[in-house]
Design an enzyme around this catalytic site. Structure first.
Site, PDB file in Angstrom:
ATOM      1  N   TRP A   8      42.077  49.910  38.506  1.00 21.30           N
ATOM      2  CA  TRP A   8      41.932  49.521  39.204  1.00 21.30           C
ATOM      3  C   TRP A   8      40.509  50.951  39.589  1.00 21.30           C
ATOM      4  O   TRP A   8      40.767  51.728  39.264  1.00 21.30           O
ATOM      5  CB  TRP A   8      42.142  49.839  40.564  1.00 21.30           C
ATOM      6  CG  TRP A   8      43.814  48.981  40.261  1.00 21.30           C
ATOM      7  CD1 TRP A   8      44.898  48.023  40.282  1.00 21.30           C
ATOM      8  CD2 TRP A   8      43.508  47.218  41.366  1.00 21.30           C
ATOM      9  NE1 TRP A   8      45.444  47.525  40.775  1.00 21.30           N
ATOM     10  CE2 TRP A   8      45.062  46.683  41.265  1.00 21.30           C
ATOM     11  CE3 TRP A   8      42.812  47.204  41.959  1.00 21.30           C
ATOM     12  CZ2 TRP A   8      44.845  45.406  41.676  1.00 21.30           C
ATOM     13  CZ3 TRP A   8      42.460  45.185  42.658  1.00 21.30           C
ATOM     14  CH2 TRP A   8      44.008  44.683  42.815  1.00 21.30           C
ATOM     15  N   ASP A   9      39.748  50.107  39.723  1.00 19.55           N
ATOM     16  CA  ASP A   9      38.541  51.596  40.111  1.00 19.55           C
ATOM     17  C   ASP A   9      38.993  51.495  41.536  1.00 19.55           C
ATOM     18  O   ASP A   9      39.239  50.990  42.052  1.00 19.55           O
ATOM     19  CB  ASP A   9      37.091  50.592  39.997  1.00 19.55           C
ATOM     20  CG  ASP A   9      36.477  51.482  40.957  1.00 19.55           C
ATOM     21  OD1 ASP A   9      35.996  52.813  40.694  1.00 19.55           O
ATOM     22  OD2 ASP A   9      35.307  51.538  41.766  1.00 19.55           O
ATOM     23  N   LEU A  10      38.525  52.898  41.922  1.00 15.81           N
ATOM     24  CA  LEU A  10      38.387  53.212  43.279  1.00 15.81           C
ATOM     25  C   LEU A  10      38.196  52.771  44.907  1.00 15.81           C
ATOM     26  O   LEU A  10      38.307  52.649  45.423  1.00 15.81           O
ATOM     27  CB  LEU A  10      39.118  55.018  43.248  1.00 15.81           C
ATOM     28  CG  LEU A  10      40.192  55.108  44.547  1.00 15.81           C
ATOM     29  CD1 LEU A  10      41.212  55.076  44.826  1.00 15.81           C
ATOM     30  CD2 LEU A  10      40.058  57.191  43.769  1.00 15.81           C
ATOM     31  N   VAL A 172      39.731  45.870  37.293  1.00 11.25           N
ATOM     32  CA  VAL A 172      39.317  45.509  38.509  1.00 11.25           C
ATOM     33  C   VAL A 172      38.559  46.109  39.124  1.00 11.25           C
ATOM     34  O   VAL A 172      37.983  47.142  38.888  1.00 11.25           O
ATOM     35  CB  VAL A 172      40.357  45.038  39.807  1.00 11.25           C
ATOM     36  CG1 VAL A 172      39.976  44.930  40.942  1.00 11.25           C
ATOM     37  CG2 VAL A 172      41.170  44.299  38.848  1.00 11.25           C
ATOM     38  N   ASP A 174      34.399  47.105  40.818  1.00  9.49           N
ATOM     39  CA  ASP A 174      33.071  46.305  41.925  1.00  9.49           C
ATOM     40  C   ASP A 174      31.911  47.118  40.618  1.00  9.49           C
ATOM     41  O   ASP A 174      30.491  46.706  42.188  1.00  9.49           O
ATOM     42  CB  ASP A 174      33.284  47.203  43.287  1.00  9.49           C
ATOM     43  CG  ASP A 174      32.623  48.588  43.554  1.00  9.49           C
ATOM     44  OD1 ASP A 174      33.359  49.614  42.364  1.00  9.49           O
ATOM     45  OD2 ASP A 174      31.767  49.311  44.290  1.00  9.49           O
TER      46      ASP A 174
END
Length: 231
Positions: A8-10, A172, A174
Site C-alpha cells: 500500500w501507498d500511504l 495499490v 494513487d
C-alpha cells in the site's frame, strides 16, 4: 501456495492528508520568502526535498530549512488534519483476516510514515512500513532510498518475498510513482480515484482503478482469493 501480498501507498491511498501536505508546503515556502507554485498536488507522492528541487527555485542550500519548517508544522498540525479514507480500515481488516500479508511502501520519510501508521491503528494489519530516506537530502542516506522501486523492493525483502508472484502480489496507489515502482518488480498496480492523480494519470498508469473501497475489494480479490482468476 504462499500467502498473497498487498503493498500500500500511504498518502492519497490509505490516508487523506486533507490539505496538510499542500497547505504545509505553501506556508513553508512563503515563510522562507520563496514563490509558491500553482499546482501543489504534484508535491503529493515524492519526498518533499525531491519536489522542491523539481518544482521550485529554492536553492539547494536552502532546501533543508524549508523541509524542516514543513516537517515541524506537519507533526504539530498536519497529522491532526489527516484521516483514513472511508472503508479503508474495514478493507484492511478483512484482508488481514483472510490471511493476506500487507506492507506500506511510501515515499514519505520512514519515521513519519511509521508514526502515521501507528497513529491511525493501521499497524494492526500491516507487517512493515518501508519509507524514504531523509527527504531534505539530495542523496539517500542511512540505507533508505528515495525512489519507489527501491522502497517497494525493501518492503518485499522485509516480508521475505524474494521472488514475488505477480498473480498473488499487487501494489495499490494513487500516483504514477506507485505504478512505475510496481512495474520495476513485474507487478501490477491498482489505482485509487480518491487520491491525487488526475484522470489522465489514472487512465495511463494502472492495471485498473477503483472509485471506492468496495470496488477496490473486488479488484483485490483477483490477486488474493484462493484461486485467483486469470488476468
Amino acid at each position: 501456495m504462499s500467502a498473497p501480498v498487498v503493498l500500500w501507498d500511504l498518502d492519497g491511498t490509505l490516508l487523506d492528508p486533507a490539505g496538510a501536505i499542500t497547505g504545509g508546503i505553501a506556508r513553508a515556502l512563503a515563510e522562507h520568502g520563496h514563490a509558491v507554485p500553482e499546482d501543489l498536488r504534484r508535491f503529493v507522492g515524492p519526498p518533499v526535498g525531491v519536489s522542491l528541487r523539481a518544482f521550485t527555485d529554492v536553492p539547494e542550500e536552502r532546501i533543508p530549512e524549508v523541509v524542516a519548517t514543513y516537517r515541524a508544522r506537519y507533526r504539530t498540525e498536519g497529522i491532526e488534519q489527516t484521516r483514513v479514507y472511508p472503508g479503508v480500515a474495514e478493507l484492511l481488516g478483512s484482508l488481514h483476516g483472510a490471511g493476506v500479508r500487507m506492507a506500506v511502501a511510501t515515499q514519505k520519510p520512514e519515521p513519519t510514515a511509521e508514526l502515521l501508521v501507528a497513529r491511525f491503528g493501521l499497524d494492526r494489519w500491516v507487517e512493515t512500513v518501508s519509507g524514504a530516506a531523509d527527504d531534505a537530502a539530495a542523496v539517500p542516506r542511512g540505507g533508505l532510498a528515495h525512489d519507489k522501486p527501491a522502497i517497494i523492493g525493501e518492503a518485499l525483502r522485509r516480508l521475505g518475498v524474494h521472488a514475488p508472484d505477480p498473480a498473488r502480489t499487487v501494489m495499490v496507489g494513487d500516483r504514477r510513482y506507485d505504478a512505475e515502482g510496481a512495474a520495476a518488480h513485474g507487478l501490477d498496480c491498482l489505482g485509487v480515484a480518491w487520491g491525487f492523480a488526475d484522470e489522465d494519470e489514472l487512465g495511463a498508469c494502472f492495471a485498473a482503478v477503483a472509485r471506492d473501497a468496495a470496488e477496490l475489494a473486488g479488484l483485490l480479490a483477483g490477486y488474493t482469493s484462493p484461486a485467483p482468476a486469470g488476468r
